[in-house]
Design a protein around this motif. Structure first.
Motif, PDB file in Angstrom:
ATOM      1  N   VAL A  42       0.729  -1.026  -0.199  1.00 13.00           N
ATOM      2  CA  VAL A  42      -0.081   0.301   0.358  1.00 13.00           C
ATOM      3  C   VAL A  42       0.993   1.144  -0.058  1.00 13.00           C
ATOM      4  O   VAL A  42       2.209   1.705   0.713  1.00 13.00           O
ATOM      5  N   SER A  43       0.339   1.882  -0.841  1.00 11.67           N
ATOM      6  CA  SER A  43       1.716   3.702  -1.060  1.00 11.67           C
ATOM      7  C   SER A  43       0.557   4.445  -0.143  1.00 11.67           C
ATOM      8  O   SER A  43      -0.402   4.486  -0.496  1.00 11.67           O
ATOM      9  N   TYR A  44       1.237   5.178   0.159  1.00  6.67           N
ATOM     10  CA  TYR A  44       0.464   6.569   0.476  1.00  6.67           C
ATOM     11  C   TYR A  44       1.692   8.087   0.941  1.00  6.67           C
ATOM     12  O   TYR A  44       2.663   7.410   0.603  1.00  6.67           O
ATOM     13  N   ARG A  45       0.866   9.008   1.388  1.00  4.08           N
ATOM     14  CA  ARG A  45       2.383  10.305   0.855  1.00  4.08           C
ATOM     15  C   ARG A  45       2.501  10.773   2.075  1.00  4.08           C
ATOM     16  O   ARG A  45       2.215  10.170   3.655  1.00  4.08           O
ATOM     17  N   SER A  46       4.086  10.256   1.913  1.00  2.00           N
ATOM     18  CA  SER A  46       4.764  11.032   3.095  1.00  2.00           C
ATOM     19  C   SER A  46       4.692  12.459   3.794  1.00  2.00           C
ATOM     20  O   SER A  46       4.374  13.174   3.423  1.00  2.00           O
ATOM     21  N   GLY A  47       4.568  11.975   5.016  1.00  2.00           N
ATOM     22  CA  GLY A  47       3.786  12.545   5.923  1.00  2.00           C
ATOM     23  C   GLY A  47       2.824  12.732   6.764  1.00  2.00           C
ATOM     24  O   GLY A  47       2.249  13.248   7.362  1.00  2.00           O
ATOM     25  N   GLN A  48       1.873  11.617   5.485  1.00  2.00           N
ATOM     26  CA  GLN A  48       0.654  11.689   5.889  1.00  2.00           C
ATOM     27  C   GLN A  48      -0.123  10.484   6.234  1.00  2.00           C
ATOM     28  O   GLN A  48      -0.388   9.430   4.933  1.00  2.00           O
ATOM     29  N   PRO A  49       0.188   9.456   7.385  1.00  4.21           N
ATOM     30  CA  PRO A  49       0.160   8.387   7.216  1.00  4.21           C
ATOM     31  C   PRO A  49      -1.221   7.783   7.931  1.00  4.21           C
ATOM     32  O   PRO A  49      -2.163   9.269   7.984  1.00  4.21           O
ATOM     33  N   PHE A  50      -1.638   6.603   7.577  1.00  4.50           N
ATOM     34  CA  PHE A  50      -2.874   6.004   7.560  1.00  4.50           C
ATOM     35  C   PHE A  50      -3.059   5.513   8.937  1.00  4.50           C
ATOM     36  O   PHE A  50      -1.739   5.024   9.666  1.00  4.50           O
ATOM     37  N   GLU A  51      -3.636   5.020   9.482  1.00  8.39           N
ATOM     38  CA  GLU A  51      -4.079   4.026  10.765  1.00  8.39           C
ATOM     39  C   GLU A  51      -5.040   2.767  10.733  1.00  8.39           C
ATOM     40  O   GLU A  51      -6.297   3.679   9.976  1.00  8.39           O
ATOM     41  N   LEU A  52      -5.348   1.746  11.058  1.00  2.34           N
ATOM     42  CA  LEU A  52      -6.013   0.955  11.054  1.00  2.34           C
ATOM     43  C   LEU A  52      -6.506   1.031  12.413  1.00  2.34           C
ATOM     44  O   LEU A  52      -6.429   0.838  13.196  1.00  2.34           O
ATOM     45  N   LEU A  53      -8.051   1.343  11.998  1.00  2.00           N
ATOM     46  CA  LEU A  53      -9.065   1.705  13.292  1.00  2.00           C
ATOM     47  C   LEU A  53     -10.017   0.323  14.075  1.00  2.00           C
ATOM     48  O   LEU A  53      -9.963   0.415  15.159  1.00  2.00           O
TER      49      LEU A  53
END
Ligand SMILES: *[C@@H]1O[C@H](CO)[C@@H](O)[C@H](O)[C@H]1NC(C)=O
Ligand SMILES: *[C@@H]1O[C@H](CO)[C@@H](O)[C@H](O)[C@H]1NC(C)=O
Ligand SMILES: *[C@@H]1O[C@H](CO)[C@@H](O)[C@H](O)[C@H]1NC(C)=O
Length: 228
Positions: free
Chosen positions: A107-118
């Protein structure tokens, strides 16, 4: 893991799941409001996250029976299953009572904008007699992020006939947050669907339908912005 199968999500299936996802928005909103990540919040959107590869393995998700999609607002990752069914009763082996699927994805995302599994929401058809319980257990590993394993689990207890929707949140103590500095993580999800019966006089299902199936597994994502 040498028999892992690579595949592309099917387009029509994705459209279907998008519609089902809309039906589930109520649950999504509830799950998101339960868990607040460090402010300032990042506005979630689909372009913040991409699935770059998916590999599956297990008797609960044979090739071509699983689809993946991300909701338009980037807060829900949805897996659709066609063959994740557990059986019980005379004529079924112990192996039929418990099915398993491993999903390994990049899974790719933007550096500095991480996601979290809730947390997770599970949905599917069930025909459970009295004394029969269907259980879904998932474990999650995010690499590199933490070596902690998080999990979600739900039970459906008979008598029940219809489509169940059940949610569970991931414990704060096993926070599944992607690293601030990265742009890609590996997410491994191990899910087991099983059915147990206290009642030996019951045989499995009705009208040849499986007593307990997982149709949709949704992962709820939270977004944060790293300081600096
Ligand atoms: C995801 O893919 C879209 C379309 O190719 C692209 O615009 C977006 O920047 C990508 N986002 C990330 C986080 O890689
Ligand atoms: C077991 O099944 C029988 C037959 O349907 C039912 O009458 C009985 O109540 C069930 N027992 C339990 C413990 O649920
Ligand atoms: C589900 O059932 C299992 C096994 O009986 C139990 O350990 C677990 O606490 C139950 N979970 C929920 C959410 O009820």
């Amino acid at each position: 893991m040498s028999h892992i199968q690579h595949h592309q999500p099917k387009h029509n299936r994705v459209m279907f799941l998008r519609n089902v996802g809309l039906l589930l928005l109520g649950q999504v909103a509830v799950a998101s409001s339960l868990s607040v990540t460090s402010p300032p919040r990042v506005l979630p959107r689909a372009s913040n996250i991409n699935i770059t590869s998916v590999a599956t393995q297990g008797n609960g998700c044979p090739l071509g029976s699983i689809s993946t999609s991300i909701s338009p607002d980037g807060t829900t990752l949805t897996f659709g299953f066609d063959e994740f069914k557990a059986y019980y009763g005379p004529g079924y082996t112990p192996a039929d009572k418990s099915k398993q699927c491993t999903i390994a994805m990049a899974v790719s995302y933007r550096s500095g904008q991480p996601f979290e599994l809730l947390g997770a929401t599970y949905r599917g058809p069930a025909q459970l007699g009295s004394g029969v319980t269907g259980t879904i257990y998932s474990s999650y590993v995010l690499t590199p992020a933490s070596d902690a394993v998080a999990s979600t689990q739900v039970n459906s207890t008979g008598p029940f006939m219809g489509v169940y929707t059940k949610s569970d949140t991931i414990a704060k103590s096993s926070r599944m947050l992607a690293p601030c500095q990265g742009t890609q993580v590996q997410l491994q999800i191990n899910t087991r669907v099983s059915v147990t019966s206290r009642n030996a006089s019951f045989s499995g299902g009705f009208d040849d339908e499986a007593p307990f199936s997982l149709g949709i597994h949704q992962l709820h994502l939270g977004w944060s912005q790293c300081g600096g």
